[in-house]
Write a protein that holds these residues in place. Structure first.
Motif, short mmCIF file in Angstrom:
data_model
loop_
_atom_site.label_atom_id
_atom_site.label_comp_id
_atom_site.label_asym_id
_atom_site.label_seq_id
_atom_site.Cartn_x
_atom_site.Cartn_y
_atom_site.Cartn_z
N LEU A 81 1.12 4.64 17.70
CA LEU A 81 1.94 5.40 16.75
C LEU A 81 2.93 4.48 16.04
N PHE A 82 3.52 3.55 16.80
CA PHE A 82 4.44 2.58 16.20
C PHE A 82 3.71 1.73 15.16
N GLY A 83 2.52 1.25 15.52
CA GLY A 83 1.76 0.44 14.57
C GLY A 83 1.38 1.22 13.33
N TYR A 84 1.17 2.51 13.48
CA TYR A 84 0.78 3.36 12.35
C TYR A 84 1.95 3.66 11.42
N THR A 85 3.12 3.82 11.99
CA THR A 85 4.26 4.28 11.19
C THR A 85 5.19 3.17 10.71
N VAL A 129 0.85 -1.18 0.00
CA VAL A 129 0.00 0.00 0.00
C VAL A 129 0.89 1.23 0.00
N ASP A 130 0.28 2.34 -0.37
CA ASP A 130 1.00 3.60 -0.35
C ASP A 130 1.08 4.10 1.08
N MET A 131 2.27 4.09 1.64
CA MET A 131 2.43 4.48 3.03
C MET A 131 2.64 5.99 3.19
N SER A 132 2.46 6.76 2.12
CA SER A 132 2.63 8.20 2.20
C SER A 132 1.48 8.81 3.00
N VAL A 133 1.71 10.04 3.44
CA VAL A 133 0.69 10.73 4.23
C VAL A 133 -0.55 10.91 3.37
N ASP A 134 -1.70 10.57 3.89
CA ASP A 134 -2.94 10.61 3.15
C ASP A 134 -3.99 11.30 4.00
N ALA A 135 -4.60 12.36 3.45
CA ALA A 135 -5.59 13.12 4.22
C ALA A 135 -6.78 12.25 4.60
N GLN A 189 -2.04 -1.06 12.89
CA GLN A 189 -1.58 -1.32 11.52
C GLN A 189 -2.68 -1.97 10.68
N ARG A 190 -3.45 -2.88 11.28
CA ARG A 190 -4.52 -3.55 10.57
C ARG A 190 -5.59 -2.54 10.14
N LEU A 191 -5.88 -1.57 11.00
CA LEU A 191 -6.85 -0.54 10.65
C LEU A 191 -6.36 0.29 9.47
N LYS A 192 -5.08 0.60 9.49
CA LYS A 192 -4.50 1.38 8.40
C LYS A 192 -4.60 0.62 7.08
N MET A 193 -4.27 -0.66 7.10
CA MET A 193 -4.36 -1.48 5.90
C MET A 193 -5.82 -1.64 5.45
N GLY A 219 -0.52 -10.15 30.45
CA GLY A 219 -1.64 -9.37 29.93
C GLY A 219 -1.20 -8.02 29.39
N VAL A 220 -0.33 -7.35 30.14
CA VAL A 220 0.19 -6.05 29.68
C VAL A 220 0.92 -6.20 28.35
N LEU A 221 1.80 -7.20 28.26
CA LEU A 221 2.59 -7.40 27.04
C LEU A 221 1.72 -7.79 25.86
N ILE A 222 0.74 -8.66 26.09
CA ILE A 222 -0.13 -9.12 25.00
C ILE A 222 -0.95 -7.97 24.43
N PHE A 223 -1.58 -7.19 25.30
CA PHE A 223 -2.44 -6.11 24.80
C PHE A 223 -1.65 -4.91 24.31
N ALA A 224 -0.42 -4.78 24.78
CA ALA A 224 0.47 -3.76 24.21
C ALA A 224 0.78 -4.12 22.77
N GLY A 225 1.14 -5.39 22.54
CA GLY A 225 1.41 -5.83 21.17
C GLY A 225 0.19 -5.74 20.28
N LEU A 226 -0.98 -6.09 20.81
CA LEU A 226 -2.20 -6.03 20.01
C LEU A 226 -2.57 -4.60 19.64
N THR A 227 -2.21 -3.64 20.48
CA THR A 227 -2.48 -2.23 20.16
C THR A 227 -1.75 -1.83 18.89
N ALA A 228 -0.47 -2.18 18.80
CA ALA A 228 0.31 -1.87 17.60
C ALA A 228 -0.22 -2.64 16.39
N TYR A 229 -0.49 -3.92 16.58
CA TYR A 229 -0.99 -4.77 15.48
C TYR A 229 -2.33 -4.28 14.96
N ASP A 230 -3.26 -3.98 15.86
CA ASP A 230 -4.60 -3.55 15.44
C ASP A 230 -4.57 -2.19 14.76
#
Length: 251
Positions: free
Chosen positions: A146-150, A14-20, A205-209, A192-203
């Motif tokens: 932010l990490f998952g987004y970028t 996908v185009d990872m450039s900034v998109d309004a 990125q999934r939303l962006k895709m 639990g903290v580690l799992i949901f921290a990872g899922l935050t980044a993953y989800d």
């Protein structure tokens, strides 16, 4: 939960450039999460501190030090505590082809139920530790999202592993309800903290895709906004509760 990507394939590149449009879509998701957290906090305060409502949901006792503490749940409290899970599971059968309005109603219903049930947090932990843990969770959530987004790294493999880990976490929590083992509870909280921290980044990125995959379909994006907000909201709430279990000061 109904998959808001039904009928859409995630592109390999996908185009990872900034998109309004992408910014607007993600802002809609984050705004919904933020409002949901405010509503949840208000409801938690109401059910945890306002006696007429508190006594309908929770069994409490005033201890010799003058502090009112949680001692159990009423029938209504138990129903409200388990209702979000029932609603989410039921939505898989009821909402086969969700509309934007239906997805939004589901989100706000779950937010209200979880918020009401979180009066336990107010009764168990001091106000200062609740606020401090909330701020820590918010900062961590923001950084992880932010990490998952970028990031250009594909997090799909990690996400699949974490989803399986959630199942294991739930089983461990159920088992420890009977064992009441302090060390096991500590391990569960850390995991639990580690799992949901990872899922935050993953989800994130999934939303962006997903946004790119929807190709500008406004109706589908309305559904995706609500389901995306629900996913991130649940990640935030779980991370907050596990952090509170680790570092919160009990009343």
């Amino acid at each position: 939960m109904s998959d808001f990507r039904n009928g859409y394939s995630i592109p390999q590149t996908v185009d990872m450039s900034v998109d309004a449009g992408l910014r607007s879509f993600m802002l809609g998701v984050y705004n919904k999460v933020a409002i949901g957290l405010v509503i949840s906090a208000a409801l938690a305060w109401l059910t945890g501190t306002y006696p007429p409502v508190r006594d309908l949901m929770f069994a409490t006792q005033v201890f010799p030090d003058g502090v009112t503490r949680l001692t159990g749940f009423t029938l209504l409290g138990m129903i409200v505590a388990f209702a979000p899970l029932v609603v989410l599971l039921g939505s898989n059968f009821v909402m086969k082809n969700p509309t934007a309005g239906g997805a939004s109603a589901l989100y706000w219903l779950v937010v209200a139920l979880i918020g009401a049930s979180m009066g336990t947090v107010v009764l168990v932990y001091t106000g200062a530790s609740v606020v401090q843990t909330f701020l820590i969770t918010a900062a961590a959530f923001g950084g992880l999202s932010l990490f998952g987004y970028t990031t250009k790294k594909d997090l799909t493999g990690i996400g699949s592993f974490l989803i399986i880990a959630v199942i294991g976490l739930i089983i461990a929590m159920v088992v420890n309800m009977f064992l009441q083992n302090a060390m096991m509870q500590l391990i569960i909280s850390v995991a639990g903290v580690l799992i949901f921290a990872g899922l935050t980044a993953y989800d994130t990125q999934r939303l962006k895709m997903t946004y790119y995959a929807l190709g500008g379909n406004q109706s589908a994006m309305g559904v995706a906004t609500s389901y995306g907000a629900l996913t991130l909201y649940i990640n935030f709430i779980n991370m907050f509760q596990f952090l509170l279990a680790l570092f919160g000061t009990r009343r």
